[in-house]
Each structure stands twice: as structure tokens, then as C-alpha cells.
Design a protein around this motif. Structure first.
Motif, PDB file in Angstrom:
ATOM      1  N   VAL A 194       0.838  -1.206   0.000  1.00 24.05           N
ATOM      2  CA  VAL A 194       0.000   0.000   0.000  1.00 24.05           C
ATOM      3  C   VAL A 194       0.870   1.252   0.000  1.00 24.05           C
ATOM      4  N   GLU A 195       1.897   1.249   0.844  1.00 18.54           N
ATOM      5  CA  GLU A 195       2.785   2.417   0.918  1.00 18.54           C
ATOM      6  C   GLU A 195       3.537   2.619  -0.388  1.00 18.54           C
ATOM      7  N   GLU A 196       3.977   1.551  -1.017  1.00 21.51           N
ATOM      8  CA  GLU A 196       4.723   1.664  -2.277  1.00 21.51           C
ATOM      9  C   GLU A 196       3.858   2.272  -3.367  1.00 21.51           C
ATOM     10  N   ILE A 197       2.613   1.821  -3.453  1.00 20.05           N
ATOM     11  CA  ILE A 197       1.717   2.364  -4.478  1.00 20.05           C
ATOM     12  C   ILE A 197       1.367   3.818  -4.167  1.00 20.05           C
ATOM     13  N   ASP A 198       1.145   4.114  -2.878  1.00 13.46           N
ATOM     14  CA  ASP A 198       0.809   5.494  -2.503  1.00 13.46           C
ATOM     15  C   ASP A 198       1.962   6.445  -2.800  1.00 13.46           C
ATOM     16  N   ARG A 199       3.189   5.996  -2.556  1.00 17.43           N
ATOM     17  CA  ARG A 199       4.348   6.863  -2.820  1.00 17.43           C
ATOM     18  C   ARG A 199       4.456   7.241  -4.293  1.00 17.43           C
ATOM     19  N   ALA A 200       3.964   6.393  -5.166  1.00 20.54           N
ATOM     20  CA  ALA A 200       4.071   6.663  -6.605  1.00 20.54           C
ATOM     21  C   ALA A 200       3.128   7.765  -7.063  1.00 20.54           C
ATOM     22  N   ASN A 201       2.062   8.062  -6.285  1.00 20.24           N
ATOM     23  CA  ASN A 201       1.100   9.115  -6.660  1.00 20.24           C
ATOM     24  C   ASN A 201       0.656   8.965  -8.113  1.00 20.24           C
ATOM     25  N   LEU A 202       0.187   7.803  -8.446  1.00 15.63           N
ATOM     26  CA  LEU A 202      -0.181   7.514  -9.830  1.00 15.63           C
ATOM     27  C   LEU A 202      -1.393   8.318 -10.270  1.00 15.63           C
ATOM     28  N   LEU A 203      -1.344   8.733 -11.552  1.00 21.22           N
ATOM     29  CA  LEU A 203      -2.469   9.417 -12.176  1.00 21.22           C
ATOM     30  C   LEU A 203      -2.987   8.552 -13.309  1.00 21.22           C
ATOM     31  N   SER A 204      -4.259   8.653 -13.553  1.00 14.83           N
ATOM     32  CA  SER A 204      -4.862   7.846 -14.605  1.00 14.83           C
ATOM     33  C   SER A 204      -4.234   8.175 -15.958  1.00 14.83           C
ATOM     34  N   ASP A 205      -3.859   7.174 -16.714  1.00 19.30           N
ATOM     35  CA  ASP A 205      -3.278   7.286 -18.064  1.00 19.30           C
ATOM     36  C   ASP A 205      -1.929   7.997 -18.061  1.00 19.30           C
ATOM     37  N   GLU A 206      -1.317   8.112 -16.886  1.00 19.66           N
ATOM     38  CA  GLU A 206      -0.027   8.791 -16.783  1.00 19.66           C
ATOM     39  C   GLU A 206       1.043   8.063 -17.574  1.00 19.66           C
ATOM     40  N   ASP A 207       0.990   6.776 -17.611  1.00 23.04           N
ATOM     41  CA  ASP A 207       2.026   6.012 -18.308  1.00 23.04           C
ATOM     42  C   ASP A 207       2.043   6.311 -19.799  1.00 23.04           C
ATOM     43  N   ASN A 208       0.874   6.486 -20.396  1.00 24.64           N
ATOM     44  CA  ASN A 208       0.809   6.779 -21.830  1.00 24.64           C
ATOM     45  C   ASN A 208       1.373   8.159 -22.143  1.00 24.64           C
ATOM     46  N   SER A 209       1.034   9.147 -21.315  1.00 22.73           N
ATOM     47  CA  SER A 209       1.528  10.508 -21.564  1.00 22.73           C
ATOM     48  C   SER A 209       3.039  10.585 -21.381  1.00 22.73           C
ATOM     49  N   ILE A 210       3.570   9.869 -20.396  1.00 22.83           N
ATOM     50  CA  ILE A 210       5.019   9.883 -20.183  1.00 22.83           C
ATOM     51  C   ILE A 210       5.732   9.176 -21.330  1.00 22.83           C
ATOM     52  N   THR A 211       5.157   8.086 -21.785  1.00 26.68           N
ATOM     53  CA  THR A 211       5.752   7.365 -22.918  1.00 26.68           C
ATOM     54  C   THR A 211       5.830   8.270 -24.147  1.00 26.68           C
ATOM     55  N   THR A 317      -2.064  -2.420 -15.828  1.00 30.01           N
ATOM     56  CA  THR A 317      -2.444  -1.029 -16.090  1.00 30.01           C
ATOM     57  C   THR A 317      -2.466  -0.267 -14.773  1.00 30.01           C
ATOM     58  N   ILE A 318      -2.445   1.076 -14.888  1.00 30.39           N
ATOM     59  CA  ILE A 318      -2.505   1.896 -13.678  1.00 30.39           C
ATOM     60  C   ILE A 318      -3.819   1.668 -12.946  1.00 30.39           C
ATOM     61  N   GLU A 319      -4.898   1.473 -13.696  1.00 28.48           N
ATOM     62  CA  GLU A 319      -6.195   1.222 -13.069  1.00 28.48           C
ATOM     63  C   GLU A 319      -6.157  -0.058 -12.229  1.00 28.48           C
ATOM     64  N   LYS A 320      -5.510  -1.105 -12.753  1.00 29.71           N
ATOM     65  CA  LYS A 320      -5.417  -2.363 -12.015  1.00 29.71           C
ATOM     66  C   LYS A 320      -4.501  -2.223 -10.795  1.00 29.71           C
ATOM     67  N   ILE A 321      -3.461  -1.414 -10.923  1.00 30.69           N
ATOM     68  CA  ILE A 321      -2.570  -1.173  -9.781  1.00 30.69           C
ATOM     69  C   ILE A 321      -3.339  -0.504  -8.649  1.00 30.69           C
ATOM     70  N   LEU A 322      -4.126   0.506  -8.994  1.00 29.17           N
ATOM     71  CA  LEU A 322      -4.894   1.225  -7.977  1.00 29.17           C
ATOM     72  C   LEU A 322      -5.971   0.327  -7.366  1.00 29.17           C
ATOM     73  N   THR A 323      -6.550  -0.560  -8.187  1.00 24.36           N
ATOM     74  CA  THR A 323      -7.540  -1.513  -7.667  1.00 24.36           C
ATOM     75  C   THR A 323      -6.886  -2.477  -6.681  1.00 24.36           C
ATOM     76  N   TYR A 324      -5.689  -2.967  -7.030  1.00 18.70           N
ATOM     77  CA  TYR A 324      -4.953  -3.862  -6.140  1.00 18.70           C
ATOM     78  C   TYR A 324      -4.650  -3.163  -4.817  1.00 18.70           C
ATOM     79  N   ARG A 325      -4.291  -1.900  -4.916  1.00 13.14           N
ATOM     80  CA  ARG A 325      -3.973  -1.123  -3.714  1.00 13.14           C
ATOM     81  C   ARG A 325      -5.170  -1.049  -2.779  1.00 13.14           C
ATOM     82  N   ASP A 326      -6.356  -0.791  -3.344  1.00  8.00           N
ATOM     83  CA  ASP A 326      -7.565  -0.701  -2.524  1.00  8.00           C
ATOM     84  C   ASP A 326      -7.886  -2.048  -1.864  1.00  8.00           C
TER      85      ASP A 326
END
Length: 593
Positions: A194-211, A317-326
Motif C-alpha cells: 500500500v505504501e509503495e503504491i501510494d508513494r508513486a502518486n499515480l495518475l490515470s493514463d499517466e504512463d501513456n503521456s510519459i511514454t 495497467t494503472i487502473e489495475k494497480i490502484l484496484t490492487y492497492r484498494d
């Protein structure tokens, strides 16, 4: 009680039906007539081990059937749990022994396992004799009888109920904490995730924009060059399109002044002129932004690496990561709540353990008192049975957590039986506790001076064991629920007054139990309520064993023969007949209550 025994093709018995009655049933007959065969047949129908060599020669199978009248709640409950119904109070046990080694067992016509037949059989008949089963040899039965003798069944039941409550709490606690180390590991792992995912401060679709940004940064120099060239071509060079288009616009304006029909051409050319200007400045602005930035490229690549690392662990996906975190957070909260629930159960368990320890301690002290009283009574009985040097001892023990036994009475070492137990505190020590309390009991006997007391099961002599059992049964008869007692060899090595005392005790026990006894002593036979004679005869060139009930006159003759007053040629002497009559007539007056 046993009302009838049917035997077919068993050793020397071809077909035989024996009827039994309440009270004292006595078998007599010459040595080798077949009395032991009847005991063996009874053993077989009770579920004991038998071999195919007991099948009558030439027969394919042996069949033994026992008809019982039952009023024992323990037997009734056992049958009910097995789904066996009874027709009134009658119970029919049957065993078929085949030459191929197969055994078919039935209870009230329903096929059952041999172990089930054995369990039911042991609740119906207690057989005492050499190499036979005796319920009194079981330490569990011995403790139960001690409790019944001491009037402790109510508190024993109370201990059992508290013990059950204690074990249910223990089971519930174990279910919540199957592995404390594993649970701690899960808490640490879930917290880290939980802490690892929270530290990343992920945003939806962030991976595509960074790529996409990384892609542009990798080609920034080329994009800058192309945009600059386009700007120069359109606007800032000597041969740029924009200045030339301005000249075209001037020409069309002059044409339109002469020819009004070209006025639309002026408008269109002006539009192109201003569009080229806007496009040129757009290229210039784009070229200014397309500068190489190694620091930003490194930052974007590092960020994308963090995201991809999380994807490998928690979802693609980022959505699945956030779901796993919850979900991980929910599991973590559940475990933390489980800790609170475990603490509550543990607190309740400690309270119940205290009550259990206190109640078990109370019954333990009462057992000591009851065992001392029982010891005196049984030793008195043994002295009357010509075993005046025999010592009897109730060995009560507790077992510590480490497995060492804390003895409160001196006795011999025995193997601890494998049974369910728990640990509670007794006098500051962690002690094993069972559904009946702390104690494990065993009856010990020392028949001879100078010997060490040993468990009843270790007594070698069948006759000696039978007399010991007779003494114990005489004391415990009123608390023993097994309705029928069988004594074999109870008269071995006794005579005179001892034989009389054995007879009186058998008669006394028969007032509350059905007693079946094989004897060679006329004194014991004279006390019979139902006298059966066993004999061998030859029929169709085959030896067979027969059993027949004796009437009063036949009893007198049989007892006279047992007294040694007759022979084949001259018959029974008058003296023996008179003595036999006196024994029968006086037997009831000799009973000691």
C-alpha cells in the motif's frame, strides 16, 4: 440382557439355541464338554477377533446370533447415531464367519462394520476370563467408574461442558491465527504494498503521456530542425513564401480594381497570406519548444520505470494497480481487526480457563477422597476372596506440559493414551486437561507381597483376574451400566469358604445385573437361578456339543455329580444327593447383601 444365543457350525456345535434368564445363569459340565466354545461364540457375536478354524469341519460358514433386551441409554444412543432402529427393546446381533475369511456383521438385520459390532457388543456384555476383553481394563472406564462411585458425575459433566467451551474458543482462536509468523508477514507485506503504491502518486493514463513525452524528447533535435526549416521557408528567408505571397496579393488587388470579377480572388489570397503567416509563427513557436533536455528525459524515464515496476507487481495497467492497492488496504484492515478479535477471544479464553482449572481441581480433590474409600472397600472384598495379601490402588496422575507426569499417588509408569487435550494452569504449572479434568486413572493390583503394583491388564492368571474383577464388580455393580457380566474361570484355584464367598458375590451382583458364569464348583452352581448343562455326544458319527437347561431334580443330580458322589455304573450316591439338596436349599440363606 442376553435372552438367547444361537450358534451354527461353530467348532463342535452343529445347531444350538441357548435361552438365558435374568439373575445368575450357571454353565456346568465335564472338562472338554464345550463350555469354552460357548464363550468363544459369545465373543464372536460381540465383535471380538476370531479365525476361520473355528468353523465346524465340512461347513462353509459359521453363524452366531445374539438376541438382547436393552434398556441401556448409552447403547440406545450409540445405535441412534449409527441410524439403527430397534423393534421395541429388542436388539439382534449376528455374525457370519466364512471359510474365505470374510466376516458379515449385522445389527437388527442391517449390515455393519466389525468395529461397530464390537462397540455395541462391549456396551452389552462384560466378559471376565483369561484372554477375554474386559471393559474394566480400560483407564477411561476406570476413571468413569471412580466418578460414579464417588457421586461425581454431575461435576464431571460440568467440567466437560466448560472444557468444550474452552476448546471451541481455542479452535476459533487457532482459526484466526493459524500461523502467527505468516500473519505478521502478511501485515508487513500488505503495508509495504500500500505504501509503495501510494508513494508513486499515480495518475490515470499517466504512463501513456510519459511514454509519448519520452518519445518526443528522444527526437527533439530533429523536430527543432524541421520546424525551424519550415519557419524559414515560409517566413524569414530571402526566398520565403510569405513575402512572395505578399507580392501576389498586391497584384490581385490591382487586378480587382480593374476587373471587379476578381474581387473574390483578393479575399482568398488575403486568407492564404494570413494563414501562411500564422503557420510560420506556429512552426517558430514549436521549434522554440523542441529543445533537447537530458534532465527531463532522465526524469521521465525514471518515472516510467517506477510505473512499469508497479505494473509487474500489481497489474498491467494503472487502473489495475490502484484496484490492487484498494484491495490490499481492505485485507490489511481486516487483519488488524482480526487482531482485535483475537485479543477479545484470548481474554475470554483465559477467563474460561480459570473456571475450568478451578472446577477440574475440585473434582480432582474429590477423586482422591473417593479413590481412598474405594481402595479400602475393594481390599476388604479381596481378603474375603482369599487374596488377603492383595493390594489395590487407584493411580491418579496429571501430565505436565513438558510431558512429565506429576504423581499424587505412587504407581507404575504407563503409556499415555493419545487423546485430545489442552493446557491450563494448575498450582502454577501448565497441565494437560481432558474433557473429564486433569486426572488420568488406572486401577493397580499387587497380588503378592514384595511385588510392585501393576495395571489390571498385566495380571497373568485368568482365575486371579476374575476374582479381582468379581471384587471390583461387587463394589461397583450399582454404578456399572453394562447389563450382562460373564465370568469364566472365576473359581480357578479356590475352594471351601472362598468358593462360598465367590458364590455369594456372584449372587449379589446378579440382583442388579444378569450374570453368566462357567464353574466347576458345586457351591457356585447351587446359587444358580438358571442352570445349564454342557455335554458332548456323538450323532451320525460326529461329535457335537449340546446345552440343555436343568429342572430342579436334574440340578440336584448334576450338583451331586460335581460333588464326586457318582459314577457310570452305580449312579449318584444318596449322600451326594442329600448334600446337593442341602446346598441348593441353603444357598439363598448364605447371600450377604
Amino acid at each position: 440382557m442376553l435372552t438367547q444365543l444361537y450358534i451354527e457350525n461353530f467348532v463342535l456345535i452343529e445347531q444350538l439355541t441357548i435361552d438365558f434368564k435374568t439373575g445368575l445363569n450357571i454353565f456346568t459340565g465335564e472338562t472338554g464338554a464345550g463350555k469354552t466354545i460357548i464363550i468363544s461364540a459369545l465373543n464372536a457375536v460381540l465383535g471380538e477377533r476370531v479365525t476361520t478354524n473355528l468353523i465346524r469341519t465340512g461347513a462353509e460358514r459359521a453363524i452366531i446370533t445374539g438376541l438382547f433386551t436393552i434398556n441401556n441409554p448409552a447403547t440406545t444412543e450409540m445405535l441412534k447415531e449409527a441410524g439403527i432402529t430397534c423393534d421395541g427393546d429388542e436388539l439382534l446381533l449376528q455374525r457370519e464367519i466364512q471359510q474365505n475369511g470374510k466376516h458379515i456383521c449385522r445389527i437388527n438385520g442391517r449390515p455393519v462394520t466389525l468395529s461397530m459390532l464390537l462397540c455395541v457388543g462391549r456396551s452389552l456384555i462384560d466378559l471376565h476370563g483369561q484372554h477375554q476383553h474386559q471393559s474394566l481394563l480400560s483407564p477411561q472406564v476406570q476413571l468413569y467408574l471412580l466418578d460414579r462411585y464417588g457421586g461425581l458425575l454431575d461435576i464431571r459433566l460440568q467440567v466437560g461442558e466448560i472444557y468444550q467451551q474452552f476448546m471451541e474458543l481455542t479452535k476459533e482462536l487457532n482459526k484466526l491465527s493459524v500461523n502467527e509468523t505468516e500473519k505478521t508477514r502478511q501485515i508487513a507485506l500488505l503495508s509495504f504494498e500500500v505504501e509503495e503504491i501510494d508513494r508513486a502518486n499515480l495518475l490515470s493514463d499517466e504512463d501513456n503521456s510519459i511514454t509519448e513525452e519520452i518519445h518526443l524528447l528522444h527526437h527533439a533535435q530533429r523536430l527543432h530542425t524541421l520546424a525551424t526549416q519550415s519557419y524559414v521557408t515560409l517566413y524569414s528567408s530571402d526566398v520565403a513564401i510569405y513575402p512572395k505571397l505578399y507580392q501576389v496579393l498586391k497584384n490581385i488587388q490591382e487586378i480587382a480594381e480593374i476587373d471587379a470579377s476578381m474581387q473574390n480572388g483578393v479575399v482568398e489570397t488575403e486568407g492564404c497570406y494570413y494563414q501562411i503567416e500564422a503557420l510560420a509563427f506556429k512552426f517558430k513557436e514549436y521549434a522554440d519548444k523542441c529543445c533537447t533536455d537530458p534532465a527531463r528525459l532522465e526524469e521521465c524515464e525514471a518515472r516510467l520505470n517506477v510505473i512499469n515496476n508497479l505494473k509487474r507487481k500489481y497489474g498491467e495497467t494503472i487502473e489495475k494497480i490502484l484496484t490492487y492497492r484498494d484491495e490490499a488496504e481492505k485485507r490489511l484492515k481486516a487483519i488488524n481487526h482480526q487482531e482485535e478479535e483475537m485479543a477479545r477471544i484470548e481474554e475470554e479464553k483465559q477467563v474460561v480457563a480459570g473456571v475450568l482449572s478451578q472446577t477440574a481441581t475440585t473434582i480432582s480433590h474429590k477423586r482422591q477422597e473417593a479413590s481412598a474409600k474405594l481402595t479400602l472397600e475393594i481390599e476388604n472384598e479381596l481378603r474375603e476372596l482369599s487374596m488377603k495379601n492383595c493390594q489395590f490402588l487407584v493411580d491418579l496422575r496429571m501430565t505436565e506440559r513438558e510431558g512429565t507426569e506429576a504423581q499424587r499417588h505412587k504407581g507404575t509408569k504407563r503409556e499415555e493414551e493419545s487423546r485430545q487435550s489442552a493446557i491450563v494452569t494448575f498450582e502454577g504449572k501448565g497441565m494437560k486437561i481432558f474433557p473429564h479434568g486433569f486426572d488420568e486413572a488406572q486401577f493397580l493390583i499387587c497380588p503378592n507381597i514384595g511385588e510392585v503394583p501393576r495395571p489390571l491388564a498385566d495380571i497373568a492368571s485368568g482365575g486371579e483376574l476374575s476374582r479381582i474383577m468379581l471384587a471390583i464388580k461387587g463394589i461397583l455393580a450399582r454404578v456399572d451400566e453394562i447389563p450382562t457380566l460373564v465370568f469364566d474361570e472365576v473359581d480357578t484355584g479356590v475352594g471351601g469358604k472362598t468358593a462360598q464367598r465367590v458364590a455369594e458375590k456372584l449372587k449379589c451382583i446378579s440382583q442388579s445385573h444378569q450374570v453368566i458364569c462357567i464353574t466347576h464348583l458345586p457351591m457356585i452352581a447351587s446359587f444358580a437361578d438358571h442352570h445349564l448343562h454342557v455335554e458332548k455326544t456323538i450323532l451320525r458319527d460326529r461329535t457335537i456339543t449340546l446345552v440343555r437347561p436343568l429342572d430342579q431334580n436334574e440340578r440336584i443330580i448334576e450338583i451331586a455329580n460335581m460333588l464326586g458322589g457318582g459314577n457310570a455304573s452305580v449312579g449318584v450316591s444318596e449322600t451326594s444327593l442329600k448334600h446337593a439338596q442341602e446346598l441348593i436349599m441353603n444357598s439363598t440363606q448364605m447371600i450377604r447383601i
